[in-house]
Design a protein around this motif. Structure first.
Motif, PDB file in Angstrom:
ATOM      1  N   THR A 118      -7.680  -3.125   0.034  1.00  0.00           N
ATOM      2  CA  THR A 118      -7.717  -1.735   0.502  1.00  0.00           C
ATOM      3  C   THR A 118      -9.146  -1.320   0.830  1.00  0.00           C
ATOM      4  OG1 THR A 118      -5.737  -1.174  -0.747  1.00  0.00           O
ATOM      5  CG2 THR A 118      -7.187   0.663  -0.168  1.00  0.00           C
ATOM      6  N   ASP A 156      -2.178  -0.824   5.497  1.00  0.00           N
ATOM      7  CA  ASP A 156      -2.326  -1.264   4.105  1.00  0.00           C
ATOM      8  C   ASP A 156      -0.964  -1.367   3.430  1.00  0.00           C
ATOM      9  OD1 ASP A 156      -3.757  -2.093   1.938  1.00  0.00           O
ATOM     10  OD2 ASP A 156      -4.480  -0.100   1.360  1.00  0.00           O
ATOM     11  N   GLU A 157      -0.730  -2.479   2.768  1.00  0.00           N
ATOM     12  CA  GLU A 157       0.561  -2.740   2.108  1.00  0.00           C
ATOM     13  C   GLU A 157       1.703  -2.517   3.086  1.00  0.00           C
ATOM     14  OE1 GLU A 157       1.032  -3.945  -0.914  1.00  0.00           O
ATOM     15  OE2 GLU A 157      -1.062  -3.883  -1.523  1.00  0.00           O
ATOM     16  N   GLN A 192      -1.628   2.916   2.522  1.00  0.00           N
ATOM     17  CA  GLN A 192      -0.533   2.564   1.620  1.00  0.00           C
ATOM     18  C   GLN A 192       0.253   3.852   1.340  1.00  0.00           C
ATOM     19  OE1 GLN A 192      -1.904   0.802  -2.005  1.00  0.00           O
ATOM     20  NE2 GLN A 192       0.160   0.454  -2.770  1.00  0.00           N
TER      21      GLN A 192
HETATM   22 MG   LIG Z   1      -4.570  -2.112  -2.110  1.00  0.00          MG
END
Ligand SMILES: [Mg+2]
Ligand SMILES: Nc1ncnc2c1ncn2[C@@H]1O[C@H](COP(=O)(O)OP(=O)(O)O)[C@@H](O)[C@H]1O
Length: 245
Positions: free
Chosen positions: A45, A172-173, A88
């Motif tokens: 991240t 992200d993710e 995320q």
């Molecule tokens: Mg992360």
């Protein structure tokens, strides 16, 4: 393929003592998909935030089309418009409709004043609808995001990023929270749109089984460093797992 973004030997620390990112270099090319793997806490991240210019590196630089846009001293505006970022959890606004969430993505292009008073140019609204159609959630335009599924939210987040006309999207993710069937559907649609528009895509995810067929390049992080790389055709899940250990 054209090189769009290049990180050169970037270092980062949150507290000025412990380095979380230790000398990472990587190049993002147009129309390519990069998948970053690594256990929780390795710095994935943080790396995406550095690429987006949300964090400034302590050392090293990020170049966009051969020009330094991010370093210790500055974050240039190019990074806001050229780079889309899907955090995320998708960063969607629950209280707003799907269409409003997507239109917000135009904020970096449309003048702030006209957007804040809620008067978006008609062509921007049309564009948002068109993107939602391509992502197959057009029928949800006027539904509040609080009422849609995880897969649909991921699609809204993608639509919002596309609304910005980005050259690069960092996610992200990505699809990590979705069931395997939904993940595949979302990934397929996203990859197709990104390739059509020649967008360079960087995702962090835990779905290593998707890497061999979807990634143009994989990178494995450990302790703030990239410890393993492989390109399409050479990607083996077992190598990824052992590099993560
Ligand atoms: Mg992360
Ligand atoms: N805002 C922050 N302040 C201080 N430390 C942080 C912050 N965000 C993340 N960290 C630390 O940085 C390391 C890397 O975190 P992160 O980039 O979120 O890893 P990943 O995404 O791979 O799980 C972790 O040790 C985490 O605790």
């Amino acid at each position: 393929m054209t090189n769009l973004l290049e990180a050169r030997d970037i270092w980062f620390s949150y507290d000025g003592r412990n380095y979380i990112i230790k000398g990472i270099s990587m190049t993002i090319g147009s129309g390519r998909m990069y998948m970053i793997f690594g256990r929780s806490g390795v710095g994935k991240t943080t790396l995406l935030k550095l690429f987006k210019g949300i964090l400034k590196p302590v050392r090293g630089e990020i170049r966009y089309k051969e020009r330094t846009i991010i370093n210790n001293a500055q974050v240039r505006r190019d990074s806001y418009s050229a780079i889309g970022y899907i955090p995320q959890g998708f960063g969607v606004i629950n209280n707003l409709t799907v269409l409003d969430n997507v239109i917000v993505g135009a904020l970096s292009r449309v003048s702030t004043l006209s957007s804040l008073i809620g008067r978006f140019p008609e062509h921007e609204v049309k564009k948002a609808e068109e993107i939602l159609r391509m992502l197959k959630i057009h029928d949800l335009c006027y539904t509040k995001v609080s009422r849609i599924s995880g897969g649909q939210r991921q699609r809204v987040a993608i639509a919002r990023a596309l609304m910005q006309n980005p050259e690069i999207i960092l996610a992200d993710e990505f699809i990590s929270q979705l069931d395997p069937v939904t993940s595949l559907e979302v990934l397929n649609d996203f990859k197709r749109l990104a390739e059509q528009r020649k967008i360079g895509v960087v995702i962090t995810t835990h779905d290593i089984q998707l890497a061999p067929s979807y990634a143009d390049e994989v990178l494995v992080m450990r302790g703030g460093e990239i410890v393993f790389r492989a390109v399409h055709g050479m990607i083996d899940e077992r190598d990824l797992v052992s590099a993560m250990r």
